[in-house]
Design a protein around this motif. Structure first.
Motif, PDB file in Angstrom:
ATOM      1  N   TRP A  96       0.837  -1.203   0.000  1.00 38.99           N
ATOM      2  CA  TRP A  96       0.000   0.000   0.000  1.00 38.99           C
ATOM      3  C   TRP A  96       0.870   1.251   0.000  1.00 38.99           C
ATOM      4  O   TRP A  96       1.966   1.259   0.579  1.00 38.99           O
ATOM      5  CB  TRP A  96      -0.887  -0.005   1.245  1.00 38.99           C
ATOM      6  N   SER A  97       0.374   2.294  -0.644  1.00 40.93           N
ATOM      7  CA  SER A  97       0.987   3.618  -0.561  1.00 40.93           C
ATOM      8  C   SER A  97      -0.062   4.592  -0.051  1.00 40.93           C
ATOM      9  O   SER A  97      -1.072   4.832  -0.718  1.00 40.93           O
ATOM     10  CB  SER A  97       1.505   4.086  -1.921  1.00 40.93           C
ATOM     11  N   GLU A  98       0.195   5.143   1.131  1.00 39.67           N
ATOM     12  CA  GLU A  98      -0.724   6.123   1.698  1.00 39.67           C
ATOM     13  C   GLU A  98      -0.680   7.427   0.891  1.00 39.67           C
ATOM     14  O   GLU A  98      -1.694   8.098   0.724  1.00 39.67           O
ATOM     15  CB  GLU A  98      -0.348   6.397   3.160  1.00 39.67           C
ATOM     16  N   TYR A  99       0.482   7.763   0.390  1.00 36.88           N
ATOM     17  CA  TYR A  99       0.649   8.997  -0.390  1.00 36.88           C
ATOM     18  C   TYR A  99      -0.220   8.984  -1.646  1.00 36.88           C
ATOM     19  O   TYR A  99      -0.916   9.949  -1.952  1.00 36.88           O
ATOM     20  CB  TYR A  99       2.114   9.165  -0.767  1.00 36.88           C
ATOM     21  N   TYR A 100      -0.206   7.852  -2.361  1.00 36.29           N
ATOM     22  CA  TYR A 100      -1.000   7.738  -3.582  1.00 36.29           C
ATOM     23  C   TYR A 100      -2.399   7.189  -3.327  1.00 36.29           C
ATOM     24  O   TYR A 100      -3.240   7.210  -4.215  1.00 36.29           O
ATOM     25  CB  TYR A 100      -0.286   6.851  -4.607  1.00 36.29           C
ATOM     26  N   GLN A 101      -2.640   6.651  -2.121  1.00 35.43           N
ATOM     27  CA  GLN A 101      -3.927   6.055  -1.781  1.00 35.43           C
ATOM     28  C   GLN A 101      -4.273   4.926  -2.757  1.00 35.43           C
ATOM     29  O   GLN A 101      -5.365   4.846  -3.304  1.00 35.43           O
ATOM     30  CB  GLN A 101      -5.027   7.118  -1.767  1.00 35.43           C
ATOM     31  N   ARG A 102      -3.311   4.034  -2.960  1.00 35.89           N
ATOM     32  CA  ARG A 102      -3.467   2.943  -3.928  1.00 35.89           C
ATOM     33  C   ARG A 102      -2.784   1.665  -3.439  1.00 35.89           C
ATOM     34  O   ARG A 102      -1.814   1.715  -2.679  1.00 35.89           O
ATOM     35  CB  ARG A 102      -2.849   3.336  -5.282  1.00 35.89           C
ATOM     36  N   VAL A 103      -3.305   0.533  -3.939  1.00 38.23           N
ATOM     37  CA  VAL A 103      -2.658  -0.760  -3.707  1.00 38.23           C
ATOM     38  C   VAL A 103      -1.429  -0.842  -4.608  1.00 38.23           C
ATOM     39  O   VAL A 103      -1.477  -0.473  -5.780  1.00 38.23           O
ATOM     40  CB  VAL A 103      -3.624  -1.920  -4.010  1.00 38.23           C
ATOM     41  N   VAL A 104      -0.317  -1.321  -4.048  1.00 28.63           N
ATOM     42  CA  VAL A 104       0.928  -1.470  -4.800  1.00 28.63           C
ATOM     43  C   VAL A 104       1.060  -2.917  -5.262  1.00 28.63           C
ATOM     44  O   VAL A 104       1.040  -3.840  -4.441  1.00 28.63           O
ATOM     45  CB  VAL A 104       2.147  -1.085  -3.937  1.00 28.63           C
ATOM     46  N   LEU A 105       1.198  -3.117  -6.574  1.00 28.55           N
ATOM     47  CA  LEU A 105       1.333  -4.453  -7.165  1.00 28.55           C
ATOM     48  C   LEU A 105       2.702  -4.566  -7.835  1.00 28.55           C
ATOM     49  O   LEU A 105       2.872  -4.233  -9.009  1.00 28.55           O
ATOM     50  CB  LEU A 105       0.225  -4.693  -8.194  1.00 28.55           C
ATOM     51  N   PRO A 106       3.715  -5.014  -7.089  1.00 29.92           N
ATOM     52  CA  PRO A 106       5.066  -5.107  -7.662  1.00 29.92           C
ATOM     53  C   PRO A 106       5.306  -6.443  -8.361  1.00 29.92           C
ATOM     54  O   PRO A 106       4.621  -7.437  -8.090  1.00 29.92           O
ATOM     55  CB  PRO A 106       5.959  -4.971  -6.430  1.00 29.92           C
ATOM     56  N   VAL A 107       6.283  -6.454  -9.261  1.00 31.84           N
ATOM     57  CA  VAL A 107       6.696  -7.686  -9.935  1.00 31.84           C
ATOM     58  C   VAL A 107       8.219  -7.760  -9.886  1.00 31.84           C
ATOM     59  O   VAL A 107       8.907  -6.786 -10.209  1.00 31.84           O
ATOM     60  CB  VAL A 107       6.228  -7.726 -11.407  1.00 31.84           C
ATOM     61  N   TYR A 108       8.730  -8.914  -9.458  1.00 33.04           N
ATOM     62  CA  TYR A 108      10.172  -9.121  -9.334  1.00 33.04           C
ATOM     63  C   TYR A 108      10.615 -10.245 -10.256  1.00 33.04           C
ATOM     64  O   TYR A 108       9.838 -11.161 -10.559  1.00 33.04           O
ATOM     65  CB  TYR A 108      10.532  -9.482  -7.892  1.00 33.04           C
ATOM     66  N   ASN A 109      11.876 -10.192 -10.704  1.00 35.06           N
ATOM     67  CA  ASN A 109      12.403 -11.299 -11.501  1.00 35.06           C
ATOM     68  C   ASN A 109      12.983 -12.362 -10.580  1.00 35.06           C
ATOM     69  O   ASN A 109      12.873 -12.263  -9.353  1.00 35.06           O
ATOM     70  CB  ASN A 109      13.433 -10.797 -12.516  1.00 35.06           C
ATOM     71  N   ARG A 110      13.613 -13.363 -11.155  1.00 33.56           N
ATOM     72  CA  ARG A 110      14.110 -14.480 -10.350  1.00 33.56           C
ATOM     73  C   ARG A 110      15.265 -14.065  -9.439  1.00 33.56           C
ATOM     74  O   ARG A 110      15.578 -14.759  -8.474  1.00 33.56           O
ATOM     75  CB  ARG A 110      14.562 -15.607 -11.267  1.00 33.56           C
ATOM     76  N   GLU A 111      15.892 -12.951  -9.752  1.00 35.95           N
ATOM     77  CA  GLU A 111      16.971 -12.443  -8.903  1.00 35.95           C
ATOM     78  C   GLU A 111      16.439 -11.483  -7.836  1.00 35.95           C
ATOM     79  O   GLU A 111      17.202 -10.765  -7.196  1.00 35.95           O
ATOM     80  CB  GLU A 111      18.025 -11.722  -9.760  1.00 35.95           C
ATOM     81  N   ALA A 112      15.105 -11.457  -7.670  1.00 34.75           N
ATOM     82  CA  ALA A 112      14.435 -10.592  -6.686  1.00 34.75           C
ATOM     83  C   ALA A 112      14.631  -9.112  -6.987  1.00 34.75           C
ATOM     84  O   ALA A 112      14.565  -8.271  -6.090  1.00 34.75           O
ATOM     85  CB  ALA A 112      14.904 -10.915  -5.273  1.00 34.75           C
ATOM     86  N   LYS A 113      14.857  -8.785  -8.250  1.00 31.29           N
ATOM     87  CA  LYS A 113      14.984  -7.389  -8.662  1.00 31.29           C
ATOM     88  C   LYS A 113      13.626  -6.890  -9.147  1.00 31.29           C
ATOM     89  O   LYS A 113      12.932  -7.570  -9.915  1.00 31.29           O
ATOM     90  CB  LYS A 113      16.006  -7.264  -9.792  1.00 31.29           C
ATOM     91  N   LEU A 114      13.234  -5.703  -8.710  1.00 31.28           N
ATOM     92  CA  LEU A 114      11.974  -5.114  -9.134  1.00 31.28           C
ATOM     93  C   LEU A 114      12.038  -4.792 -10.621  1.00 31.28           C
ATOM     94  O   LEU A 114      12.931  -4.062 -11.072  1.00 31.28           O
ATOM     95  CB  LEU A 114      11.694  -3.832  -8.344  1.00 31.28           C
TER      96      LEU A 114
END
Length: 275
Positions: free
Chosen positions: A121-139
């Motif tokens: 979550w981001s309170e600043y943007y008031q939105r759910v954060v949906l991240p995606v990482y690769n196999r090396e755990a890099k965003l």
């Protein structure tokens, strides 16, 4: 009697910020019990209460927005126009408020999955954060999803070039890819553990990186919205991919993320049989 009833939930609801939710005892079935079965809500149109136990629903229209509320909505809209870099919001947290959790429940993404995928979550943007990482755990990508009534646009995301986004690391090889529009829909399909790999396109055209990944599959199913923009995108993507692979189309009135696992499997299986 009506005034007394309102006194029990309306006053706490009015203390909430715009777009905020809270919990209290149900004014009808459990006042003073400490169960917190009722949800109070404050949006830009009204105050409301809903009880999970007795299904009580009451709404109290606000009339004109206050100056503070108008300011809050203007700030929310202005922040949605900011250029985003490929890094999570400065106030990203795994603690998701009620309004964000309700949207994730609606998408069929259970709480046990949220920390594993870094959904937050981001309170600043008031939105759910949906991240995606690769196999090396890099965003490698993320989307910020609107959850408040009247909050536009639905998604905001980095302005950098999109990589091909597979939401859950592929443990089992597959010959079939499914291309959808958003991260939550790709996540839902990948969680079904069908022998397909779902990717989020997050737009209407394929980037070079997305094309290079998808053309390695023998079959690609394109699942976009049923509206004109979605149909145009479907034709454009399949026309591009048809130079390398066999393509098919799935069309539903409802986004994949809002369907049951059974319906997801049914639509995908039916499309595979048509290839």
């Amino acid at each position: 009697m009506r005034k007394q009833y309102h006194d029990k939930w309306l006053a706490p609801a009015k203390k909430l910020g715009v777009g905020k939710r809270g919990r209290l005892d149900c004014p009808r079935c459990g006042w003073g019990t400490g169960t917190n079965a009722a949800i109070i809500n404050h949006n830009h149109k009204e105050f409301s209460v809903y009880c999970n136990a007795c299904k009580l629903v009451r709404k109290f229209p606000k009339g004109k927005l206050s100056l503070a509320e108008l300011k809050a909505y203007r700030e929310m809209s202005e922040r949605a126009k900011e250029s985003l870099r490929l890094e999570l919001p400065h106030d990203y947290t795994l603690t998701i408020p009620e309004i964000g959790r309700r949207w994730l429940y609606k998408c069929g993404i259970s709480p046990s999955i949220w920390p594993l995928l870094g959904i937050g979550w981001s309170e600043y943007y008031q939105r759910v954060v949906l991240p995606v990482y690769n196999r090396e755990a890099k965003l490698i990508w993320y989307q910020l999803r609107a959850v408040h009534e009247g909050q536009l646009p639905k998604y905001i995301q980095p302005s950098a070039a999109k990589d091909c986004v597979y939401t859950i690391s592929a443990a089992i090889p597959s010959r079939i890819a499914v291309v959808v529009e958003d991260i939550a829909s790709a996540t839902r399909i990948n969680l079904t553990k069908m022998n397909v790999h779902a990717y989020a396109m997050m737009g209407t055209t394929l980037t070079k990186s997305q094309l290079n990944t998808l053309r390695q599959y023998d079959y690609v199913l394109v699942w976009t919205d049923a509206d004109k923009a979605g149909r145009d995108s479907d034709r454009k993507v399949r026309r591009t991919l048809s130079l390398w692979t066999t393509t098919g189309s799935i069309v539903t009135e409802v986004d994949p993320k809002y369907l049951s696992n059974e319906k997801l499997a049914e639509h995908i299986s039916r499309a595979i049989l048509k290839l």
